[in-house]
Design an enzyme around this catalytic site. Structure first.
Site, PDB file in Angstrom:
ATOM      1  N   ASP A 143       0.869  -0.696  -0.031  1.00 49.06           N
ATOM      2  CA  ASP A 143      -0.569  -0.091  -0.003  1.00 49.06           C
ATOM      3  C   ASP A 143       1.024   1.190  -0.298  1.00 49.06           C
ATOM      4  O   ASP A 143       1.953   0.553   0.901  1.00 49.06           O
ATOM      5  CB  ASP A 143      -0.972  -0.131   1.478  1.00 49.06           C
ATOM      6  CG  ASP A 143      -1.918   0.730   0.999  1.00 49.06           C
ATOM      7  OD1 ASP A 143      -3.613   0.637   0.850  1.00 49.06           O
ATOM      8  OD2 ASP A 143      -1.482   1.945   1.578  1.00 49.06           O
ATOM      9  N   ILE A 144       0.474   2.325  -1.145  1.00 52.18           N
ATOM     10  CA  ILE A 144       1.282   3.684  -0.209  1.00 52.18           C
ATOM     11  C   ILE A 144       1.190   4.135   0.130  1.00 52.18           C
ATOM     12  O   ILE A 144       1.969   4.627   0.491  1.00 52.18           O
ATOM     13  CB  ILE A 144       0.492   4.446  -2.198  1.00 52.18           C
ATOM     14  CG1 ILE A 144       2.060   5.028  -2.403  1.00 52.18           C
ATOM     15  CG2 ILE A 144      -0.388   5.028  -1.489  1.00 52.18           C
ATOM     16  CD1 ILE A 144       1.621   5.893  -4.048  1.00 52.18           C
ATOM     17  N   VAL A 151     -11.093   3.127  -3.989  1.00 46.52           N
ATOM     18  CA  VAL A 151     -10.971   2.486  -4.865  1.00 46.52           C
ATOM     19  C   VAL A 151     -11.177   1.384  -5.260  1.00 46.52           C
ATOM     20  O   VAL A 151     -11.599   0.457  -5.112  1.00 46.52           O
ATOM     21  CB  VAL A 151      -9.219   1.879  -5.472  1.00 46.52           C
ATOM     22  CG1 VAL A 151      -8.691   0.689  -6.731  1.00 46.52           C
ATOM     23  CG2 VAL A 151      -8.162   2.712  -4.442  1.00 46.52           C
ATOM     24  N   HIS A 205      -9.983  -5.262  -3.468  1.00 43.83           N
ATOM     25  CA  HIS A 205      -8.389  -5.855  -3.137  1.00 43.83           C
ATOM     26  C   HIS A 205      -9.598  -6.104  -1.429  1.00 43.83           C
ATOM     27  O   HIS A 205     -10.161  -5.807  -1.016  1.00 43.83           O
ATOM     28  CB  HIS A 205      -7.767  -4.162  -2.861  1.00 43.83           C
ATOM     29  CG  HIS A 205      -8.504  -2.888  -3.318  1.00 43.83           C
ATOM     30  ND1 HIS A 205      -9.986  -2.375  -2.961  1.00 43.83           N
ATOM     31  CD2 HIS A 205      -8.778  -1.973  -1.271  1.00 43.83           C
ATOM     32  CE1 HIS A 205      -9.416  -1.345  -2.915  1.00 43.83           C
ATOM     33  NE2 HIS A 205      -9.085  -1.239  -1.934  1.00 43.83           N
ATOM     34  N   HIS A 243      -7.216  -5.853   2.298  1.00 42.40           N
ATOM     35  CA  HIS A 243      -6.433  -4.216   2.721  1.00 42.40           C
ATOM     36  C   HIS A 243      -5.466  -6.305   3.744  1.00 42.40           C
ATOM     37  O   HIS A 243      -6.302  -6.816   4.727  1.00 42.40           O
ATOM     38  CB  HIS A 243      -6.665  -4.126   3.699  1.00 42.40           C
ATOM     39  CG  HIS A 243      -6.836  -2.685   2.980  1.00 42.40           C
ATOM     40  ND1 HIS A 243      -6.071  -2.215   2.517  1.00 42.40           N
ATOM     41  CD2 HIS A 243      -8.036  -3.068   2.413  1.00 42.40           C
ATOM     42  CE1 HIS A 243      -6.989  -0.888   2.246  1.00 42.40           C
ATOM     43  NE2 HIS A 243      -8.494  -1.366   2.191  1.00 42.40           N
TER      44      HIS A 243
HETATM   45  P1  5GP Z   1      -9.882   1.353   0.442  1.00 39.22           P
HETATM   46  O1  5GP Z   1      -9.856   2.926   0.831  1.00 39.22           O
HETATM   47  O2  5GP Z   1     -10.486   1.057  -1.317  1.00 39.22           O
HETATM   48  O3  5GP Z   1     -10.016  -0.221   1.197  1.00 39.22           O
HETATM   49  O4  5GP Z   1      -8.236   1.561   0.206  1.00 39.22           O
HETATM   50  C1  5GP Z   1      -7.880   2.164  -0.996  1.00 39.22           C
HETATM   51  C2  5GP Z   1      -6.419   2.003  -0.668  1.00 39.22           C
HETATM   52  O5  5GP Z   1      -5.066   2.304  -1.688  1.00 39.22           O
HETATM   53  C3  5GP Z   1      -5.357   2.671   0.464  1.00 39.22           C
HETATM   54  O6  5GP Z   1      -4.803   2.130   1.362  1.00 39.22           O
HETATM   55  C4  5GP Z   1      -4.411   3.544  -0.445  1.00 39.22           C
HETATM   56  O7  5GP Z   1      -3.502   4.083   0.123  1.00 39.22           O
HETATM   57  C5  5GP Z   1      -4.353   2.639  -1.639  1.00 39.22           C
HETATM   58  N1  5GP Z   1      -3.389   3.546  -3.215  1.00 39.22           N
HETATM   59  C6  5GP Z   1      -4.369   3.590  -3.392  1.00 39.22           C
HETATM   60  N2  5GP Z   1      -3.702   4.190  -4.279  1.00 39.22           N
HETATM   61  C7  5GP Z   1      -2.245   3.391  -4.258  1.00 39.22           C
HETATM   62  C8  5GP Z   1      -1.348   3.668  -5.456  1.00 39.22           C
HETATM   63  O8  5GP Z   1      -1.201   3.981  -6.384  1.00 39.22           O
HETATM   64  N3  5GP Z   1      -0.758   2.563  -5.678  1.00 39.22           N
HETATM   65  C9  5GP Z   1      -0.906   2.109  -4.678  1.00 39.22           C
HETATM   66  N4  5GP Z   1       0.047   1.067  -4.459  1.00 39.22           N
HETATM   67  N5  5GP Z   1      -1.301   1.836  -3.168  1.00 39.22           N
HETATM   68  C10 5GP Z   1      -2.776   3.136  -3.264  1.00 39.22           C
END
Ligand code: 5GP
Length: 123
Positions: free
Chosen positions: A35-36, A102, A106, A108
């Protein structure tokens, strides 16, 4: 409900190689990367390569090989990271109320510290 996949989401771009990532594991149907913005010492995202919006979409429409590959990949990562020793948390946010940012499935994988309560408490 019909799921509508947006092929311009950031993880689709990662899968197409348009955005770099720090890959942890790649298999036929699955990609795992760091994760970034890590929220724990270990914070790995695991995505299917297929165009699935969220976990329920994947569970309903993915093929058996895709599902097997995805679940086994998560197991492989847990083993490689030694997570059976101290434990970890697996999170799949979905949709608006699940606060999914996103729109490509995915999970985590979070580990490396005591992660606290499962949800932030309402004020
Ligand atoms: P969500 O809130 O959709 O469950 O989590 C999305 C995750 O994607 C977040 O933890 C965020 O830090 C990660 N993320 C967003 N953009 C990028 C990216 O460009 N690269 C990576 N490696 N992680 C990303």
């Amino acid at each position: 409900m019909a799921y509508t996949y947006d092929s311009e989401n950031i993880f689709a771009k990662i899968l197409r190689g348009e955005i770099p990532n720090k890959t942890v594991l790649e298999t036929e149907h699955t990609l795992a990367f760091l994760d970034i913005q890590p929220q724990a010492p270990t914070h790995i995202l695991v995505i299917p390569k297929g165009p699935y919006v969220c976990f329920d979409h994947f569970a309903q429409e993915a093929s058996e090989p895709e599902i097997t590959d995805y679940v086994r990949a998560i197991g492989e990562i847990c083993k490689a990271e030694g997570l059976e020793e101290n434990g970890f948390r697996l999170i799949a946010n979905a949709g608006r109320e699940g606060v999914q940012d996103v729109p490509h499935l995915h999970v985590h994988i979070l580990a490396g510290r005591v992660l606290g309560p499962m949800l932030a408490r309402a004020k």
